[in-house]
Design a protein around this motif. Structure first.
Motif, short mmCIF file in Angstrom:
data_model
loop_
_atom_site.label_atom_id
_atom_site.label_comp_id
_atom_site.label_asym_id
_atom_site.label_seq_id
_atom_site.Cartn_x
_atom_site.Cartn_y
_atom_site.Cartn_z
N LYS A 40 12.89 -10.13 -3.89
CA LYS A 40 13.40 -10.37 -2.26
C LYS A 40 13.48 -8.99 -2.12
CE LYS A 40 16.98 -12.54 0.68
NZ LYS A 40 18.15 -13.32 0.76
N ASP A 41 14.50 -8.01 -2.67
CA ASP A 41 15.43 -7.24 -1.71
C ASP A 41 13.42 -6.01 -2.17
OD1 ASP A 41 17.90 -8.23 -1.94
OD2 ASP A 41 18.22 -7.41 -3.75
N ALA A 42 12.65 -5.57 -2.88
CA ALA A 42 11.82 -5.41 -3.03
C ALA A 42 10.80 -5.90 -2.02
CB ALA A 42 11.35 -5.33 -4.52
N SER A 43 10.52 -6.71 -1.81
CA SER A 43 9.43 -7.57 -0.76
C SER A 43 10.56 -6.94 1.31
CB SER A 43 9.65 -8.41 -0.53
OG SER A 43 10.31 -9.79 -0.53
N LYS A 44 11.71 -7.20 0.65
CA LYS A 44 12.47 -6.46 2.03
C LYS A 44 12.05 -5.35 2.56
CE LYS A 44 16.77 -7.28 4.32
NZ LYS A 44 18.39 -7.25 4.32
N GLU A 45 12.40 -4.60 1.36
CA GLU A 45 12.38 -2.77 1.26
C GLU A 45 10.84 -2.34 1.92
OE1 GLU A 45 13.53 0.99 1.42
OE2 GLU A 45 14.15 -0.66 1.60
N THR A 46 9.55 -3.45 1.11
CA THR A 46 8.70 -3.37 1.32
C THR A 46 8.29 -2.80 2.66
OG1 THR A 46 8.09 -3.80 -0.93
CG2 THR A 46 6.15 -3.72 0.70
N GLU A 88 1.04 7.07 2.62
CA GLU A 88 1.91 6.32 3.35
C GLU A 88 2.20 5.30 2.62
OE1 GLU A 88 5.45 7.47 4.07
OE2 GLU A 88 4.84 9.40 3.71
N LEU A 89 0.85 4.20 2.99
CA LEU A 89 0.91 2.70 3.02
C LEU A 89 0.62 2.57 1.40
CD1 LEU A 89 -1.75 2.05 5.60
CD2 LEU A 89 0.76 1.34 5.25
N HIS A 90 -0.76 3.50 0.76
CA HIS A 90 -0.46 3.65 -0.97
C HIS A 90 0.89 3.66 -1.82
CE1 HIS A 90 -1.01 5.87 -4.94
NE2 HIS A 90 -2.12 4.82 -4.61
N ASP A 91 1.99 4.49 -1.52
CA ASP A 91 2.81 4.99 -1.85
C ASP A 91 3.91 3.66 -1.85
OD1 ASP A 91 2.50 8.05 -2.85
OD2 ASP A 91 3.13 8.84 -0.84
N VAL A 92 4.16 3.50 -0.32
CA VAL A 92 4.75 2.31 -1.10
C VAL A 92 4.16 1.43 -1.02
CG1 VAL A 92 5.60 0.48 1.20
CG2 VAL A 92 5.43 3.28 2.16
N LEU A 93 3.20 0.39 -1.01
CA LEU A 93 2.95 -0.48 -1.90
C LEU A 93 2.75 -0.66 -2.78
CD1 LEU A 93 0.17 -1.53 0.41
CD2 LEU A 93 2.01 -2.48 0.80
N ALA A 94 2.21 0.67 -3.22
CA ALA A 94 2.03 0.80 -4.70
C ALA A 94 3.44 0.76 -5.77
CB ALA A 94 1.41 1.91 -5.15
#
Length: 383
Positions: free
Chosen positions: A222-228, A186-192
């Motif tokens: 900004k949107d991508a970091s918020k979603e991350t 999960e962490l790999h998929d989210v972060l990658a």
């Protein structure tokens, strides 16, 4: 120079023989009315049985037989009554209780044979006395057998308890390992995925001279970091106690594909989505797996495809869902890195299969087939 010490078992047998000897001697003296009424031959006969009892571990058959025969000779001889039978009883009982059944049976049979011969051949015969001795000897042997069976039952019960505890520990360890692998995926998929999008947008903002385009890139970052951050909170929530009044966001699913593709397009990779078949509700593990495979494949395309376009196909079949992600970029080696290995593991955990390879005409293709009702998912591979 130190003298060699006797084994602990031998010392215990000698101590047991000494205790039995004291009891037999005292009872015999008491029964005779005094020490001077007991002939020395009576003590010698007692000593024969006690010596045999002291060495019962080294030669169990011989020791039990000697104890039985010496006891029989004592009672048919001209000796005062006492508790000489205790010597044979202890030897026979311990032999049966410790699984030395031949010793117990042979010793009992030998003692009873000598007693029966004296009772019926020499006389005068006394059937009731012989039956009493026979019953007493059988009770001793049976008591030893019961003790042995009881000890074996307790040993088996302890073994089963230990085996059950070991099985529980192994099951807990297996579940913990699976959970760690799941969280790692999960962490790999989210972060990658998200960090790749942020990296692409940051590079675009750095090289764009038009302020409007730079602001658009920063807005996408900004949107991508918020979603991350949102997805990280959802993933890490399983590692801590979470207040029920603060529910976590739902896990990603194919219902969120439009949002995923929108983020990918904003990173500079055009994506065409096609959904075929009758859309049906998917089991949560299958739904999440399909989403993560598409997310990882698009992340790899953003990283490696270069100037390209991508297509995403989701096909619903009666018994499975298939996802296919293809791009027409320059392609890349289908090495088993964390991304492809993670996709394979995800597919395997729900009973599916995944292939990933370069396309003959250029680009890269990922195809996964996931059953809707996996029967018995395989354990994840060792890392």
């Amino acid at each position: 120079m130190t003298k060699p010490r006797l084994p602990s078992g031998q010392r215990a047998d000698i101590l047991l023989a000494a205790i039995v000897g004291v009891i037999v001697a005292v009872s015999t003296i008491w029964s005779a009315g005094g020490l001077h009424f007991v002939h020395v031959r009576a003590f010698l006969m007692m000593a024969v049985g006690l010596v045999a009892l002291a060495f019962r571990r080294r030669a169990p058959v011989l020791a039990t037989t000697v104890a039985g025969v010496s006891t029989a000779y004592y009672y048919i001889g001209p000796f005062p009554d006492g508790m000489e039978m205790l010597t044979f009883a202890v030897a026979s009982y311990l032999a049966a209780a410790q699984g030395q059944r031949v010793a117990a049976y042979v010793g009992t049979a030998a003692g009873l044979s000598v007693f029966a011969g004296a009772e019926f051949l020499i006389g005068p015969p006394n059937v009731f006395r012989f039956l009493g001795v026979l019953a007493w000897a059988l009770v001793v042997v049976i008591a030893g057998e019961v003790t042995r069976y009881h000890r074996a039952y307790l040993d088996e019960a302890r073994r089963r308890v230990a085996e059950a505890e070991r099985t529980r520990e192994e099951e807990a360890l297996r579940r913990a390992t699976e959970e760690r692998l799941r969280i790692a995926r999960e962490l790999h998929d989210v972060l990658a995925h998200k960090i790749s999008l942020i990296n692409v947008q940051a590079g675009a903002a750095l090289h764009r001279r038009d302020p409007d385009q730079a602001y658009a890139a920063l807005s996408a970052i900004k949107d991508a970091s918020k979603e991350t951050l949102r997805e990280l909170r959802t993933t890490l929530g399983v590692l801590r106690q979470v207040d029920e009044a603060q529910p976590l966001a739902p896990a990603p699913s194919l219902d969120h594909l439009d949002e995923l593709i929108s983020h990918t397009k904003s990173a500079g990779l055009p994506v065409d989505l096609t959904i075929s078949g009758d859309r049906v509700p998917l089991p949560s593990p299958v739904d999440l797996t399909a989403y993560r495979i598409i997310q990882e494949a698009l992340t790899n395309a953003v990283r490696h495809a270069g100037s390209a376009t991508a297509t995403v196909l989701v096909r619903y079949d009666p018994d499975r869902v298939a996802v296919e992600i293809a791009d027409d970029g320059r392609g890349h080696a289908a090495a088993e890195g964390n991304g492809i290995r993670g996709m394979r593991e995800r597919a395997a955990t729900v009973g599916g299969a995944l292939t990933a390879a370069n396309r003959p005409g250029g680009g890269f293709l990922v195809h996964a087939s996931l059953p809707l009702a996996p029967a018995d998912p395989p354990s994840p591979p060792d890392r």
